[in-house]
Design an enzyme around this catalytic site. Structure first.
Site, PDB file in Angstrom:
ATOM      1  N   CYS A   1       0.794  -1.236   0.000  1.00  0.00           N
ATOM      2  CA  CYS A   1       0.000   0.000   0.000  1.00  0.00           C
ATOM      3  C   CYS A   1       0.823   1.282   0.000  1.00  0.00           C
ATOM      4  O   CYS A   1       0.524   2.181  -0.795  1.00  0.00           O
ATOM      5  CB  CYS A   1      -1.035   0.006   1.117  1.00  0.00           C
ATOM      6  SG  CYS A   1      -0.927  -1.302   2.315  1.00  0.00           S
TER       7      CYS A   1
ATOM      8  N   ARG B   1       7.476 -11.017   5.137  1.00  0.00           N
ATOM      9  CA  ARG B   1       6.979 -10.868   6.502  1.00  0.00           C
ATOM     10  C   ARG B   1       7.664 -11.876   7.405  1.00  0.00           C
ATOM     11  O   ARG B   1       7.911 -13.011   6.995  1.00  0.00           O
ATOM     12  CB  ARG B   1       5.462 -11.100   6.542  1.00  0.00           C
ATOM     13  CG  ARG B   1       4.722 -10.074   5.705  1.00  0.00           C
ATOM     14  CD  ARG B   1       3.231 -10.279   5.795  1.00  0.00           C
ATOM     15  NE  ARG B   1       2.552  -9.371   4.870  1.00  0.00           N
ATOM     16  CZ  ARG B   1       1.250  -9.378   4.617  1.00  0.00           C
ATOM     17  NH1 ARG B   1       0.478 -10.256   5.228  1.00  0.00           N
ATOM     18  NH2 ARG B   1       0.721  -8.535   3.774  1.00  0.00           N
TER      19      ARG B   1
ATOM     20  N   GLN C   1       1.510 -11.046  -3.679  1.00  0.00           N
ATOM     21  CA  GLN C   1       0.070 -10.842  -3.601  1.00  0.00           C
ATOM     22  C   GLN C   1      -0.446 -10.303  -4.928  1.00  0.00           C
ATOM     23  O   GLN C   1       0.233  -9.511  -5.578  1.00  0.00           O
ATOM     24  CB  GLN C   1      -0.252  -9.800  -2.527  1.00  0.00           C
ATOM     25  CG  GLN C   1       0.123 -10.229  -1.127  1.00  0.00           C
ATOM     26  CD  GLN C   1      -0.195  -9.140  -0.119  1.00  0.00           C
ATOM     27  OE1 GLN C   1       0.257  -8.014  -0.268  1.00  0.00           O
ATOM     28  NE2 GLN C   1      -0.964  -9.487   0.894  1.00  0.00           N
TER      29      GLN C   1
ATOM     30  N   ASP D   1      -2.273  -7.832  -5.573  1.00  0.00           N
ATOM     31  CA  ASP D   1      -2.736  -6.727  -4.743  1.00  0.00           C
ATOM     32  C   ASP D   1      -3.340  -5.626  -5.595  1.00  0.00           C
ATOM     33  O   ASP D   1      -2.996  -5.481  -6.763  1.00  0.00           O
ATOM     34  CB  ASP D   1      -1.527  -6.164  -3.979  1.00  0.00           C
ATOM     35  CG  ASP D   1      -1.946  -5.556  -2.650  1.00  0.00           C
ATOM     36  OD1 ASP D   1      -3.158  -5.464  -2.382  1.00  0.00           O
ATOM     37  OD2 ASP D   1      -1.046  -5.161  -1.883  1.00  0.00           O
TER      38      ASP D   1
ATOM     39  N   HIS E   1      -5.055  -1.397  -5.007  1.00  0.00           N
ATOM     40  CA  HIS E   1      -5.629  -0.334  -4.193  1.00  0.00           C
ATOM     41  C   HIS E   1      -6.473   0.543  -5.084  1.00  0.00           C
ATOM     42  O   HIS E   1      -5.997   1.033  -6.100  1.00  0.00           O
ATOM     43  CB  HIS E   1      -4.517   0.456  -3.506  1.00  0.00           C
ATOM     44  CG  HIS E   1      -3.752  -0.400  -2.542  1.00  0.00           C
ATOM     45  ND1 HIS E   1      -2.616  -1.079  -2.897  1.00  0.00           N
ATOM     46  CD2 HIS E   1      -4.022  -0.751  -1.258  1.00  0.00           C
ATOM     47  CE1 HIS E   1      -2.194  -1.797  -1.867  1.00  0.00           C
ATOM     48  NE2 HIS E   1      -3.016  -1.633  -0.867  1.00  0.00           N
TER      49      HIS E   1
ATOM     50  N   LYS F   1     -13.029  -5.182   6.825  1.00  0.00           N
ATOM     51  CA  LYS F   1     -12.896  -5.891   5.550  1.00  0.00           C
ATOM     52  C   LYS F   1     -13.930  -6.986   5.398  1.00  0.00           C
ATOM     53  O   LYS F   1     -14.578  -7.381   6.372  1.00  0.00           O
ATOM     54  CB  LYS F   1     -11.493  -6.491   5.448  1.00  0.00           C
ATOM     55  CG  LYS F   1     -11.140  -7.418   6.612  1.00  0.00           C
ATOM     56  CD  LYS F   1      -9.728  -7.967   6.493  1.00  0.00           C
ATOM     57  CE  LYS F   1      -9.437  -8.920   7.631  1.00  0.00           C
ATOM     58  NZ  LYS F   1      -8.160  -9.631   7.489  1.00  0.00           N
TER      59      LYS F   1
ATOM     60  N   HIS G   1      -8.392  -1.671  -0.283  1.00  0.00           N
ATOM     61  CA  HIS G   1      -7.350  -2.672  -0.517  1.00  0.00           C
ATOM     62  C   HIS G   1      -8.072  -3.947  -0.903  1.00  0.00           C
ATOM     63  O   HIS G   1      -9.061  -4.292  -0.265  1.00  0.00           O
ATOM     64  CB  HIS G   1      -6.560  -3.001   0.751  1.00  0.00           C
ATOM     65  CG  HIS G   1      -5.946  -1.839   1.437  1.00  0.00           C
ATOM     66  ND1 HIS G   1      -4.605  -1.758   1.694  1.00  0.00           N
ATOM     67  CD2 HIS G   1      -6.480  -0.703   1.947  1.00  0.00           C
ATOM     68  CE1 HIS G   1      -4.338  -0.639   2.339  1.00  0.00           C
ATOM     69  NE2 HIS G   1      -5.460   0.015   2.509  1.00  0.00           N
TER      70      HIS G   1
END
Length: 587
Positions: free
Chosen positions: A282, A311, A329, A331, A333, A412, A458
């Site tokens: 992000c 991570r 990911q 991902d 946004h 979420k 997200h």
RNA sequence: GCUGCUGUAGCUCAGUGGUAGAGCACUUCCUUGGUAAGGAAGAGGUCGUGGGUUCAAUCCCCACCAGCAGCUCCA
């Protein structure tokens, strides 16, 4: 779940009651075989039961048979299971006398005013609220499965007890079927198939938790990435690339350091500044958004990236491709106005539905609300939660509640899929975020000329490619559908002299970007058929004199022994259709 | 990270206080075979890594690394 509509819940008592009682039976056998054992909790669970026990000596898997034998003896000798109400003081005295320290503690966990009960069979008595079977000789079938450690009351600061797992059913066939299912789960394990089908590896030399994708799985991933690219491009997403390493200050601004720091790796210096490896994508996307001013007319801006993040995961939780320290990911946004929020979320939900169906998954959606560790005002959280609920209502998506399960920056909707073995996996997620825009002070110019904050949505559809594809391996048991199979077609010459014809077929298919393996090395046809079948290749094309002369192929489908001779052109039509429709079958 | 278990050939696994074996895979030769394993020969291992005990360690002990079953935590 054995609780909802399980046809195996067919005995004189519910399956969960049976299992709870068998758990007690096991405890009594353990007490007999291991005097001095101290008991924790022993509930029924989804597929069976367990009991947490502190044992005076180590127990191994091979001791389970011994415990089972003792259980059978006890069930025969002292079948009556007697319920007794006791006072709180009495309960503590009796348990204390037997040095059942965990049970004494358990008494204190029972709310004031609730009835305290003991259950007893033979010389074994246990604090338990029940309910239980009335007798232990009611003709059920059980098996003890495995032993592991488990913290007392799930707290890693408390002692670790031994947990013995087992299961029980009313009918022998049901127990056998369950054990067969466990075997099937083992056979489909993505780590096992990963080796057998040459899909991926991990290496002690490279550090644990990092996945190496071999060519076969690389092909699967590429096919899936292409699919995802097309579907997102069609829905107005823009694709970006952002750095893996960024200045630490950026993660201070985003709040990650403060709220997610435990999951991030140590920083390192480059010249005079501290840097970090990103745990999420992000902040990078916000950087791009903030490079220029935006009109309300630009929004929604849907920024997508296959972003690789790192991570920290504790060593004990690592698991094949499912739980790793570096993963990618899918991902995105979405920067949008408050007015657009609901519609954008609805669009994401539609995309998720489409994608999950393509893989043959069914799913459930959960609304996850504010966790304890969170940033932002409660009012903002409420607004975001309402938007999620509103979008779900709009597309008629039923939501279950996951209280306190939200991300630190916003609520979420999580999607849990059910795979072909009936297991649930957390996969897609859509998250509302009013906080990052605030922290980075990004804005857009609204139609009234005012500077306003955009909202960030997200979302990840597959989640992590590692986890998703690891799950897919198990879901399909290595039998990938044509469109994403590592090798789609094996071409097998009957004799060496047919290799030229087979090579020609291979070339034609490869020209259309099919993944083809012409098995023209010396060796017997039968052996090649075996190999292709074991490699789970969807189609075998076998060609000899007749086929070469007529321009046909003998088509053999994965998992069958039948062959179907058809013109090569006809096979191509079939293959094209299966690929372009991303069909799950081979017909 | 914690508890327990495990680490021997590319894979699956035997085995022993006196430096190792099988099947499959691999290489070569033979085999020309119509739908799941043709035959023979060969090559391949510092027995996870580092210490210790011992005349001698792959085997016993310790530490570390990695994996497995879970717990806790998560995409």
């Amino acid at each position: 779940m054995c609780s909802e509509h399980d046809p195996r819940d067919n005995g004189p008592f519910p399956l969960s009651t049976l299992r709870h009682s068998v758990s007690h039976l096991m405890a009594s056998a353990v007490q007999k075989l291991y005097p001095g054992a101290k008991f924790g909790f022993g509930p029924a669970i989804e597929h069976g039961f367990y009991y947490d026990i502190e044992l005076p000596e180590p127990v191994e898997d091979k001791d389970l048979r011994k415990i089972e034998k003792e259980m059978e003896r006890i069930a025969k000798r002292t079948p009556e299971l007697v319920r007794e109400e006791v006072s709180r003081a009495d309960a503590k005295t009796r348990l204390g006398a037997k040095e059942q320290t965990y049970k004494v503690e358990a008494v204190d966990l029972i709310p004031e005013g609730e009835t305290i009960t003991f259950y007893r069979h033979g010389d074994f008595e246990d604090l338990c609220e029940g309910p239980h079977l009335d007798r232990l000789d009611r003709g059920f079938h059980f098996k003890l499965l495995n032993i592991a450690g488990a913290y007392w009351r799930g707290d890693e600061n408390r002692p670790m007890l031994r947990r013995i797992y087992g299961t029980a059913f009313w009918k022998k066939e049901e127990l056998d079927a369950h054990l067969a299912w466990l075997e099937e789960v083992k056979l489909r394990d993505h780590r096992k198939l990963g080796t057998e089908l040459d899909l991926f590896s991990t290496h002690a030399e490279a550090g644990s938790g990092f996945v190496f994708w071999h060519p076969h799985l690389g092909a699967v991933r590429r096919a899936i990435e292409e699919f995802m690219f097309q579907e997102q491009a069609r829905r107005g997403y823009d694709f970006v690339y952002t750095p893996h390493v960024m200045r630490e200050d950026l993660f201070k601004t985003s709040g990650h350091l403060e709220n997610y720091g435990d999951m991030m790796y140590e920083g390192f210096g480059i010249e005079n500044a501290r840097y970090r490896v990103k745990p999420m994508n992000c902040p990078g996307h916000v950087m791009i958004y903030a490079t220029r001013s935006h009109s309300y007319r630009d929004l929604p801006l849907r920024m997508a990236e296959l972003g690789t993040v790192y991570r920290f995961e504790r060593s004990g939780v690592l698991h094949g491709m499912m739980r790793v320290r570096g993963f990618t990911q899918d991902d995105s946004h979405i920067f949008c106005t408050p007015d657009q929020l609901e519609e954008e979320i609805a669009g994401v939900v539609e995309l998720i539905d489409m994608v999950l169906r393509t893989f043959g998954y069914t799913y459930k959606a959960y609304l996850a609300t504010r966790p304890e560790k969170a940033i932002g005002e409660p009012a903002i959280w409420e607004r975001a939660t309402k938007a999620l609920q509103g979008a779900a209502d709009r597309v008629k998506l039923p939501l279950e509640l996951d209280e306190g399960g939200g991300a630190f920056y916003g609520p979420k909707i999580d999607f849990k899929v059910k795979d072909s073995l009936g297991r649930e996996w957390q996969m897609s997620t859509v998250q509302c975020d009013f906080n990052l825009p605030e922290r980075f002070k990004i804005h857009f110019t609204d139609s009234d000329g005012q500077q306003k904050r955009p909202i960030m949505v997200h979302r990840a559809i597959l989640g992590s490619l590692e986890r998703f594809i690891g799950g897919l391996i198990e879901h399909f048991a290595g039998k990938f559908p044509v469109w994403c199979a590592p090798t789609q077609v094996a071409v097998i010459p009957i004799r060496e002299e047919h290799a030229a014809y087979c090579k020609q077929l291979e070339k034609q298919l490869r020209g259309e970007l099919y993944r083809v393996d012409c098995m023209d090395a010396p060796g017997h046809m039968n052996n090649k058929i075996k190999d292709a079948q074991q490699q789970q290749i969807p189609f075998m094309l076998i060609a000899g004199d007749r086929e070469a002369a007529e321009g046909t192929v003998a088509v053999r489908r994965r998992g069958t022994r039948e062959q179907q001779v058809m013109p090569f052109a006809e096979f191509k039509v079939l293959l094209d259709r299966l690929r372009s429709t991303r069909s799950l079958g081979l017909e």
